[in-house]
Design a protein around this motif. Structure first.
Motif, short mmCIF file in Angstrom:
data_model
loop_
_atom_site.label_atom_id
_atom_site.label_comp_id
_atom_site.label_asym_id
_atom_site.label_seq_id
_atom_site.Cartn_x
_atom_site.Cartn_y
_atom_site.Cartn_z
N PRO A 141 12.43 -16.75 -12.84
CA PRO A 141 11.05 -17.23 -12.72
C PRO A 141 10.32 -17.14 -14.06
CG PRO A 141 11.59 -15.62 -11.01
CD PRO A 141 12.68 -15.55 -12.04
N VAL A 142 9.46 -18.10 -14.31
CA VAL A 142 8.60 -18.11 -15.49
C VAL A 142 7.18 -18.38 -15.02
CG1 VAL A 142 8.04 -19.32 -17.63
CG2 VAL A 142 10.42 -18.88 -17.05
N CYS A 143 6.23 -17.56 -15.46
CA CYS A 143 4.83 -17.76 -15.10
C CYS A 143 4.26 -18.90 -15.95
CB CYS A 143 4.04 -16.48 -15.34
SG CYS A 143 2.26 -16.65 -15.15
N VAL A 144 3.79 -19.96 -15.29
CA VAL A 144 3.28 -21.13 -16.00
C VAL A 144 1.76 -21.22 -15.93
CG1 VAL A 144 5.40 -22.44 -15.70
CG2 VAL A 144 3.61 -22.59 -13.95
N ALA A 145 1.16 -20.49 -14.99
CA ALA A 145 -0.30 -20.51 -14.83
C ALA A 145 -0.66 -19.33 -13.92
CB ALA A 145 -0.76 -21.83 -14.21
N TYR A 146 -1.98 -19.15 -13.68
CA TYR A 146 -2.44 -18.08 -12.79
C TYR A 146 -3.24 -18.67 -11.63
CZ TYR A 146 -1.76 -15.39 -17.14
OH TYR A 146 -1.27 -14.85 -18.30
N GLU A 147 -3.24 -17.92 -10.54
CA GLU A 147 -4.19 -18.19 -9.46
C GLU A 147 -5.26 -17.11 -9.51
OE1 GLU A 147 -4.59 -17.84 -4.66
OE2 GLU A 147 -2.61 -18.36 -5.45
N ILE A 148 -6.50 -17.53 -9.66
CA ILE A 148 -7.64 -16.60 -9.71
C ILE A 148 -8.68 -17.08 -8.72
CG2 ILE A 148 -9.41 -15.54 -11.16
CD1 ILE A 148 -7.64 -16.14 -13.59
N ASP A 149 -8.92 -16.30 -7.68
CA ASP A 149 -9.89 -16.65 -6.64
C ASP A 149 -9.64 -18.05 -6.09
OD1 ASP A 149 -11.13 -14.18 -6.97
OD2 ASP A 149 -12.53 -14.95 -8.47
N GLY A 150 -8.36 -18.36 -5.85
CA GLY A 150 -8.01 -19.65 -5.26
C GLY A 150 -7.94 -20.80 -6.25
N ARG A 151 -8.23 -20.56 -7.51
CA ARG A 151 -8.19 -21.61 -8.53
C ARG A 151 -6.93 -21.48 -9.37
NH1 ARG A 151 -11.44 -20.47 -12.41
NH2 ARG A 151 -11.86 -18.32 -11.74
N ARG A 152 -6.37 -22.60 -9.79
CA ARG A 152 -5.26 -22.60 -10.73
C ARG A 152 -5.83 -22.58 -12.14
NH1 ARG A 152 0.36 -24.68 -10.89
NH2 ARG A 152 0.86 -25.18 -13.07
N VAL A 153 -5.43 -21.60 -12.93
CA VAL A 153 -5.94 -21.42 -14.29
C VAL A 153 -4.75 -21.51 -15.24
CG1 VAL A 153 -7.11 -19.86 -15.87
CG2 VAL A 153 -7.83 -19.97 -13.48
N GLU A 154 -4.79 -22.46 -16.17
CA GLU A 154 -3.66 -22.72 -17.06
C GLU A 154 -3.63 -21.79 -18.28
OE1 GLU A 154 -1.29 -25.00 -16.51
OE2 GLU A 154 -2.18 -25.88 -14.70
N GLU A 155 -4.79 -21.29 -18.68
CA GLU A 155 -4.86 -20.50 -19.91
C GLU A 155 -5.30 -19.07 -19.61
OE1 GLU A 155 -3.64 -21.70 -22.51
OE2 GLU A 155 -3.66 -23.85 -22.11
N LEU A 156 -5.08 -18.20 -20.58
CA LEU A 156 -5.47 -16.81 -20.43
C LEU A 156 -6.99 -16.72 -20.25
CD1 LEU A 156 -3.84 -14.04 -20.79
CD2 LEU A 156 -5.04 -13.88 -22.96
N PRO A 157 -7.48 -16.15 -19.14
CA PRO A 157 -8.93 -16.07 -18.94
C PRO A 157 -9.57 -15.08 -19.92
CG PRO A 157 -7.78 -14.89 -17.20
CD PRO A 157 -6.72 -15.57 -18.01
#
Length: 427
Positions: free
Chosen positions: A341-357
């Motif tokens: 597995p490779v992490c390509v993005a994050y889920e934050i509060d139901g949103r897909r986030v592509e970059e480091l918040p």
């Protein structure tokens, strides 16, 4: 002006020592520009393993001049212990140079570090307890002790007195510890002065002249991008700037002289100490990565937290450092997994986030979104070219390169000095 910056692109422990050592035979100077003996580099030369903490990795390369720059904090007792250890193993350490403007880690800095961390309890940062943070705090508060101060006893005494005025109040009234005597500290620091003297130099002048003479200078970061005091996962960070900008302030070499910035990127992700870590694995895979990768801190001896590769972190490192190249390390550790597995993005509060918040709160709650890549079972430690790698290993490297935003110019396929695939020359 062949000036190269080499730094960690994750939380540190990516294999900077191996990368620096690989380049050591081609460079004239290797410069540590920040941090102290809270760093740890393991370099394997033949059947010999060297653990370096404060010394630049270039000290193992004959003909290369290792330099401790003004941005480093130096514990003299650790420095001499490390030098003695190398001398006993037949390594010539006489070429070492130390900036007279580097700050000294004093015994009271170590004391304050340890008692403060203990006092924080559950809120502790996870420092190494080696006095790094308090020494940088003294530097900013303008009560720090510099290497050059050891050669003027009057100034040294005044500075130690000024530093202890506040610290003794803290130690006695808050932490219920005994006050520290000025004379005792001055006497101890003066014992290092003459042994340090042959190494002390105006390293700013020396490095700039070297670049003017077309010498190759490599600037070596002590920690990783996400431990940077400004750009890391604050407050779970170090007390200095291991990012590329720190190479300039920590050495006195201007940014227009930097020709390449190389990020060291582990084929998975690790970190030591507290703080958020979205891809951390608390299962058999995490334990396997730790065991196979020998993931134990060189300086701390603590087990490293392990997780899958995190592409948003790699892209962030590319951005804040202006990376021109990556050196991918420990690809061999992933041998044996059917799928990776490779992490390509994050889920934050139901949103897909592509970059480091940028928000610490968001990053703390970030959940990894994975894509799965096919693994390989073939031994890759003997690979000498990219074509020697199994197709799936090639695909993994290419996928990481596409996700990370800079070319992968070298690949570590084992711990040894010669277990590296060079795709593009760094010099």
């Amino acid at each position: 002006m062949p000036a190269l910056v080499l730094l960690g692109a994750q939380w540190g422990d990516e294999g900077k020592g191996k990368a620096t050592d690989l380049l050591g035979g081609s460079v004239d100077y290797v410069v540590r520009y920040q941090g102290g003996n809270n760093a740890g580099h393991t370099v394997v030369v033949g059947d010999q393993k060297y653990a370096l903490h404060l010394l630049p990795s270039g000290i193992l390369s004959p003909g290369c001049t290792p330099v401790i720059g003004n941005g480093v904090v130096v514990d003299p007792s650790v420095l001499f212990s490390e030098l003695n250890g190398l001398n006993e193993r037949g390594i010539d350490t006489s070429r070492l140079l130390i900036s007279g403007n580097a700050h000294i880690i004093t015994p009271y800095n170590v004391t304050v570090d340890k008692v403060t961390e203990r006092f924080l309890g559950k809120r502790k940062i996870g420092t190494t307890g080696r006095g790094i943070g308090p020494t940088y705090a003294d530097k900013i508060n303008r009560v720090g002790i510099r290497v050059q101060d050891l050669y003027d006893e009057s100034i040294l005494t005044q500075k130690v007195e000024a530093a202890l005025d506040g610290k003794n109040q803290l130690l006695t009234k808050v932490f219920n510890r005994r006050a520290i005597e000025t004379d005792q500290i001055v006497e101890e620091l003066l014992t290092y002065a003459e042994r340090l003297r042959p190494y002390v130099a105006d390293t700013v002048l020396l490095l700039n002249k070297a670049l003017d003479d077309d010498k190759v200078v490599l600037f070596e970061g002590g920690q990783g991008t996400l431990l940077d005091i400004d750009h890391g996962t604050y407050p779970f960070v170090t007390s200095s700037n291991p990012t590329a900008g720190g190479a300039c302030t920590g050495s006195g070499v201007g940014p227009t002289k930097i020709s390449k910035v190389i990020g060291i990127l582990k084929a998975y992700t690790t970190r030591v100490g507290a703080g958020p870590f979205p891809t951390e694995l608390l299962d058999e895979d995490g334990e396997a990565l730790r065991r196979i990768g020998h993931e134990r801190g060189v300086t701390t001896g603590r087990d490293r937290r392990c997780g899958w590769f995190d592409a948003p972190i790699a892209r962030y490192a590319t951005r804040v450092n202006g990376l021109t190249d990556f050196f991918l390390t420990k690809l061999d550790v992933l041998t044996g997994w059917d799928e990776i597995p490779v992490c390509v993005a994050y889920e934050i509060d139901g949103r897909r986030v592509e970059e480091l918040p940028y928000s610490q709160t968001d990053f703390h709650h970030a959940k990894p979104i994975y894509e799965t890549l096919p693994g390989w079972s073939e031994d890759i430690t003997k690979a000498k070219t990219f074509a020697d790698l199994p197709k799936n290993a090639q695909g993994y490297v290419k996928a990481l390169e596409d996700m990370s935003g800079a070319p992968i110019s070298a690949i570590g396929v084992g711990p040894g000095r010669d277990e590296t695939i060079e795709i593009n020359s760094f010099i």
